[in-house]
Design an enzyme around this catalytic site. Structure first.
Site, short mmCIF file in Angstrom:
data_model
loop_
_atom_site.label_atom_id
_atom_site.label_comp_id
_atom_site.label_asym_id
_atom_site.label_seq_id
_atom_site.Cartn_x
_atom_site.Cartn_y
_atom_site.Cartn_z
N LYS A 44 0.85 -1.20 0.00
CA LYS A 44 0.00 0.00 0.00
C LYS A 44 0.88 1.25 0.00
CE LYS A 44 -3.82 -2.31 2.18
NZ LYS A 44 -4.76 -2.44 3.24
N HIS A 103 -3.45 1.85 5.12
CA HIS A 103 -2.94 3.13 4.64
C HIS A 103 -2.72 4.09 5.81
CE1 HIS A 103 -4.70 1.54 0.86
NE2 HIS A 103 -3.64 2.12 0.32
N THR A 127 -9.45 2.58 1.01
CA THR A 127 -10.82 2.65 1.52
C THR A 127 -10.97 3.84 2.46
OG1 THR A 127 -11.01 0.25 1.36
CG2 THR A 127 -12.63 1.37 2.73
N GLY A 128 -9.98 4.11 3.26
CA GLY A 128 -10.06 5.19 4.24
C GLY A 128 -9.80 6.58 3.67
#
Length: 149
Positions: free
Chosen positions: A46, A77, A119-120
């Site tokens: 990531k 992340h 996603t965050g």
């Protein structure tokens, strides 16, 4: 008496302005010390794109630069962002995560692939990330894609 007061005020303001210039100079120096790229040497991991910003200058601008960070040992992340914030803490610089994704790094083939999303934090601008990565990996093929996670 008025001249003396004006001179004292000038000295006081002059010292204050010199102090501000020194702070801005320190902030610019701190900003210059932050590497543009810090990613693992190999593998799929990531990554995040971060804006690092210095103190506002006298003309109202804020010096900044984009940096790329990616580490295989970070599960999320947010872990990458926390690590980066920890290295910048105490410099007077601010950070903002602009998004993330994944990087595939193959040093034997001199190849990087930048793709996916976080996603965050959402999807980073992979074209900007590529531009930053090219500062360190000049002779690499760097591919970008919006596909994949």
């Amino acid at each position: 008496m008025l001249k003396a007061a004006a001179a004292a005020l000038y000295r006081k303001n002059s010292n204050f302005l010199q102090g501000l210039r020194l702070l801005h100079k320190m902030s610019d120096q701190d900003l210059a010390k932050i590497p543009l790229v810090d990613i693992d040497e190999e593998g799929i991991f990531k990554y995040i794109l971060i804006r690092v910003t210095g103190k506002e200058t006298a003309d109202g601008t804020e010096p900044s630069k984009l940096v790329v960070r990616g580490y295989a040992d970070c599960e999320w992340h947010a872990d990458i962002y926390e690590r980066t914030q920890g290295t910048i803490k105490g410099t007077g610089l601010d950070t903002e995560c602009l998004g993330g994704g994944r990087i595939e790094h193959n040093p034997e083939k001199k190849y990087l692939k930048v793709y996916g999303h976080s996603t965050g934090y959402g999807k980073a601008d992979h074209a900007e990330s590529k531009r930053v990565l090219l500062t360190k990996y000049k002779n690499y093929e760097i591919e970008t894609s919006d596909e994949g996670y």
